[in-house]
Motif scaffolding. Sequence first.
Motif, PDB file in Angstrom:
ATOM      1  N   HIS A 388       0.854  -1.199   0.000  1.00 19.08           N
ATOM      2  CA  HIS A 388       0.000   0.000   0.000  1.00 19.08           C
ATOM      3  C   HIS A 388       0.888   1.248   0.000  1.00 19.08           C
ATOM      4  CE1 HIS A 388      -3.429   2.584   1.640  1.00 19.08           C
ATOM      5  NE2 HIS A 388      -2.360   3.302   1.961  1.00 19.08           N
ATOM      6  N   GLU A 389       1.879   1.263   0.872  1.00 21.14           N
ATOM      7  CA  GLU A 389       2.768   2.435   0.944  1.00 21.14           C
ATOM      8  C   GLU A 389       3.554   2.605  -0.347  1.00 21.14           C
ATOM      9  OE1 GLU A 389       2.446   4.641   3.190  1.00 21.14           O
ATOM     10  OE2 GLU A 389       1.019   3.393   4.269  1.00 21.14           O
ATOM     11  N   HIS A 392       1.466   4.220  -3.235  1.00 19.98           N
ATOM     12  CA  HIS A 392       1.251   5.677  -3.231  1.00 19.98           C
ATOM     13  C   HIS A 392       2.223   6.358  -4.185  1.00 19.98           C
ATOM     14  CE1 HIS A 392      -1.896   6.516  -0.410  1.00 19.98           C
ATOM     15  NE2 HIS A 392      -1.311   5.928   0.609  1.00 19.98           N
ATOM     16  N   GLU A 421      -6.192   6.954  -1.111  1.00 20.38           N
ATOM     17  CA  GLU A 421      -6.112   5.795  -0.220  1.00 20.38           C
ATOM     18  C   GLU A 421      -6.717   4.559  -0.885  1.00 20.38           C
ATOM     19  OE1 GLU A 421      -4.242   5.612   2.234  1.00 20.38           O
ATOM     20  OE2 GLU A 421      -3.815   7.754   2.199  1.00 20.38           O
ATOM     21  N   HIS A 469      -9.267   7.007   4.898  1.00 20.98           N
ATOM     22  CA  HIS A 469      -9.017   5.575   4.744  1.00 20.98           C
ATOM     23  C   HIS A 469     -10.332   4.794   4.764  1.00 20.98           C
ATOM     24  CE1 HIS A 469      -5.143   7.134   6.132  1.00 20.98           C
ATOM     25  NE2 HIS A 469      -4.591   6.127   5.495  1.00 20.98           N
TER      26      HIS A 469
HETATM   27 ZN    ZN Z   1      -2.156   5.377   2.474  1.00 23.21          ZN
END
Ligand code: ZN
Length: 579
Positions: A388-389, A392, A421, A469
């Motif tokens: 997920h990070e 981005h 997100e 989120h």
């Molecule tokens: Zn995030």
Amino acid sequence: MRTFRPLTFAMLIGTCAGSVMMVRAQEASVPDTLKLRGMTARFAPTEIGADLSKLSASDRGVLARLIEASKIVDALFLRQAWAGNESMLLDLVKDQTAAGRARLHYFLINKGPWSRLDHDQTFVPGAPAKPAGANYYPADATKADLERWMQSLPEADRVRATGFFSVIRRGRGTGVGAFTVVPYNVEYQNELMRAAGLLREAAALASEPTLKIFLTKRADAFLSNDYYDSDVAWMEIKGAIEPTIGPYEVYEDELFNYKAGFESFITVQDAAESAKLAKFGGELQDIENHLPIDPAYRNPTLGALAPIAVVNEIFAAGDANRGVQTAAFNLPNDERVTREKGAKRVMLKNVQDAKFAKILLPISKVVLAPADQKDVSFEAFFTHILVHELMHGLGPHNITVSGRQTTVRQEMKEASSALEEAKADISSLFAIQHMIDKGVLPASLERSLYTTFLASAFRSIRFGINEAHGRGIAIQMNFLLDAGGFVVRPDGTFTVDRARIKEGVTALTREIMTIQAQGDYAKAKALAERLGVVRPAVQKALDRLTGVPVDIEPRFTAAERLLNPSASPATRRRVASKS
Ligand code: ZN
């Protein structure tokens, strides 16, 4: 502009009849003490610490200074969230009744009198409704007024007005001169001078050169309001201590997502895990090249490998310690830095461990079909948060709209956070599947990947869909239910349809990234309005989660020992229980 101080927000509220009526309407619905205790119990008190015994005495001194500076950051964020927060906090501290103590406890968790898990419901009598623009804009200014004013400004002034590090206050003029831009180093001058002093003391004690440089430059930035050099220095920090302190995230600015909230994560490295995760960095360009979007929207050359750090949290403050705790983050947000240097990913491993054990496992036992429950794994949970990070940093960021160079964040305005997100979540499922198919990740991960994500989605939606989120997850949950990848069973539990889930993930990745690449604000709004909701079947499952904590309320035991090494554990407990 430094010498001009506009009217305070509190003075404006005091003369506004509309606000008084709002207060009366809110008072009627303030929860009683029993209800408030139940709301507070959703945050499981959890000790968060790490082994600091291998650090040198001077490094422990560095950490102590950084924790002191973080406490200033905590107070700054309180003021950023609402102009009335500090005086309300003093009132609550003085209130010795059971109701008063319950309110104080929950106020400290939320950093204000609004319950972030409950659509910002007011829980302190006399508090107004939560202002969408926080304390970043004049309380009585409408979004349309501000937009008109911003658009009337010459380019350079508009950049400052819509930038991260300034607040908008009432100006002296009328019409387009109705507002003025006040930089953070003026608005928060006294606190930032003190914080800068502590950072300089820490820099003097630090032995790691890259840490010294960051702390010195960040201290300079607090006073100059130019964060660029220190953001670059933050990207290059090496060694045991990994601090993140300053104005960063724009979530609290629900009006425009322009203004950065002060926050701090004081952490120490988990070197073995960091090395393991760095290998994913080598896969990023290949993932970008296979994104399911028009090839013209793909970035042909991603920047150099951005650093990844896995750390253990020692202390968190401000925007980083309100409501739901952050498990991982990706900074800086300034596109000038990310364009040239990329971004650094920081994973808070001890926070993730706590959340998985205290929340996700209990949730999975309630919402998943019995046959699916064994497929929930920490490996899948941890890998998804990591990727997920990473995600981005992939996909569209700097874009062209009608021949104009701009950014996704500027074009998407208040819709940007939830969409970004959702993008990071859904495209990381896509990316992990891609790496499984390539043999970079074990095939065994596929079984637990989607099931763990499904259980985790319920955890996120419980955060409330008014938060980026949570709203982002609601969009994904509903899209995947419509696509048939997630299925509601007759008994109300959820399961994954393995034949359809991959197709759904690919389709939503394509939809979100295309909206971002085209800077299509109207489409982003429409998507969030259509899917960013809690549907009845999901609500029914959520209703069965009563009793499972929603998140953790951290108690920073390593920091307590660091600041007060002579106190016995019993004394520390007494001190902690007062707050
Ligand atoms: Zn995030």
